[in-house]
Design an enzyme around this catalytic site. Structure first.
Site, PDB file in Angstrom:
ATOM      1  N   ALA A 149       6.245 -61.061  -5.016  1.00  0.00           N
ATOM      2  CA  ALA A 149       6.177 -59.602  -4.924  1.00  0.00           C
ATOM      3  C   ALA A 149       7.098 -58.898  -5.910  1.00  0.00           C
ATOM      4  O   ALA A 149       6.940 -57.712  -6.177  1.00  0.00           O
ATOM      5  CB  ALA A 149       6.525 -59.163  -3.501  1.00  0.00           C
ATOM      6  N   LYS A 150       8.091 -59.627  -6.421  1.00  0.00           N
ATOM      7  CA  LYS A 150       9.040 -59.089  -7.414  1.00  0.00           C
ATOM      8  C   LYS A 150       9.631 -57.751  -6.966  1.00  0.00           C
ATOM      9  O   LYS A 150       9.683 -56.787  -7.728  1.00  0.00           O
ATOM     10  CB  LYS A 150       8.387 -58.982  -8.788  1.00  0.00           C
ATOM     11  CG  LYS A 150       7.889 -60.326  -9.309  1.00  0.00           C
ATOM     12  CD  LYS A 150       7.222 -60.197 -10.663  1.00  0.00           C
ATOM     13  CE  LYS A 150       6.741 -61.540 -11.170  1.00  0.00           C
ATOM     14  NZ  LYS A 150       5.602 -62.079 -10.399  1.00  0.00           N
ATOM     15  N   ARG A 151      10.087 -57.707  -5.726  1.00  0.00           N
ATOM     16  CA  ARG A 151      10.687 -56.497  -5.182  1.00  0.00           C
ATOM     17  C   ARG A 151      12.153 -56.394  -5.588  1.00  0.00           C
ATOM     18  O   ARG A 151      12.689 -57.261  -6.263  1.00  0.00           O
ATOM     19  CB  ARG A 151      10.546 -56.487  -3.654  1.00  0.00           C
ATOM     20  CG  ARG A 151       9.104 -56.468  -3.140  1.00  0.00           C
ATOM     21  CD  ARG A 151       8.344 -55.229  -3.634  1.00  0.00           C
ATOM     22  NE  ARG A 151       7.166 -54.958  -2.831  1.00  0.00           N
ATOM     23  CZ  ARG A 151       5.924 -55.235  -3.159  1.00  0.00           C
ATOM     24  NH1 ARG A 151       5.672 -55.830  -4.287  1.00  0.00           N
ATOM     25  NH2 ARG A 151       4.915 -54.918  -2.358  1.00  0.00           N
TER      26      ARG A 151
END
Length: 270
Positions: free
Chosen positions: A95-97
């Site tokens: 998700a690369k949050r």
């Protein structure tokens, strides 16, 4: 899932393969488009055909968010299916949050508590207070973007800042975060020559390595630099496996591609 459980699965399967479930409706077999939920049906078949060969699955959430609520429901059904039927498999929400404190906590709750993923990828650019909320969850793993496989990685990640490359500073500072033992790191297979330097800083951590296969990364080269006493690698392949065929034999073809990588890994682990 604990790191020890992941390592045990790696040895049991003689594999450190992660399969990326990056589902594009324009690429999946056309007959699936008649299903009520084509994405889930595609994933289910791929998982059933490859679960004995892979130790991890990594849905990239962008490929689900792009289809709105329907896509999010497909993601939920996929992770629920994995957890119910193959609970030994490590799951990664790609998700690369990463955002300031309270927001990161909410992102973490979404993936760790609601969807029950084992791990989530996180961008480190905003620093400590954007990462530590993810690390606070017991037996969950935060996979920090360290040195990515794309060409744009050279825009910032390898820049020399006050005598040291930025990605090395990210690695060193992250070791000081609270619960840093829950950290893993993304290191692109196309940057294999850097992995030796990375191992000097984080010798014991797991590395999630995308880029083997379609992006041109070399498995043997990655392992030469990256293996540690606990194996310490999760090698991701997405397109090279899941789109091996666009016909009704797509799951069988995916399994055949997965076997090729698993056999290479088995030979490396001997």
């Amino acid at each position: 899932m604990t790191t020890q459980e992941l390592v045990a699965q790696i040895h049991a399967k003689q594999s450190f393969l992660c399969i990326g479930l990056d589902v594009d409706l324009n690429k999946i077999p056309k007959h699936l488009l008649n299903e009520e939920d084509p994405i889930f049906e595609f994933n289910k078949a791929i998982i059933d055909a490859t679960h004995h060969l892979a130790v991890a699955y990594k849905p990239n959430t962008a490929f689900y968010e792009a289809y709105g609520i329907k896509g999010w429901k497909s993601l939920e059904k996929t992770i629920t299916y994995l957890n119910a039927n193959y609970p030994e498999v490590f799951t990664i929400a790609d998700a690369k949050r990463g955002d300031i404190g309270n927001t990161s906590t909410m992102y973490a709750k979404a993936f760790f508590e609601d969807l029950e993923f084992d791990s989530v990828t996180v961008a480190p650019y905003m620093g400590k207070d954007s990462v530590e909320p993810f690390l606070a969850f017991e037996n969950k793993h935060t996979i920090l973007l360290a040195l990515t496989s794309n060409q744009g990685a050279f825009d910032f990640q390898t820049k020399n800042v006050e005598g040291k490359e930025l990605y090395k500073q990210v690695l060193e500072v992250s070791k000081l975060y609270k619960n840093s033992e829950n950290l893993m790191y993304v290191v692109g297979a196309t940057k294999a020559e850097f992995i030796g330097e990375i191992r000097k800083i984080i010798p014991d951590s797991f590395l999630l390595v995308p880029g083997v296969g379609a992006q041109g990364g070399n498995l043997q080269e990655v392992c030469t630099y990256g293996l540690n006493d606990q194996v310490g690698l999760l090698i991701n392949s997405s397109r090279g496996i899941i789109y091996a065929s666009d016909g009704t034999d797509y799951a069988k073809a995916a399994a055949e591609k997965a076997v090729e990588l698993q056999k290479q890994m088995e030979n490396i682990l001997k």
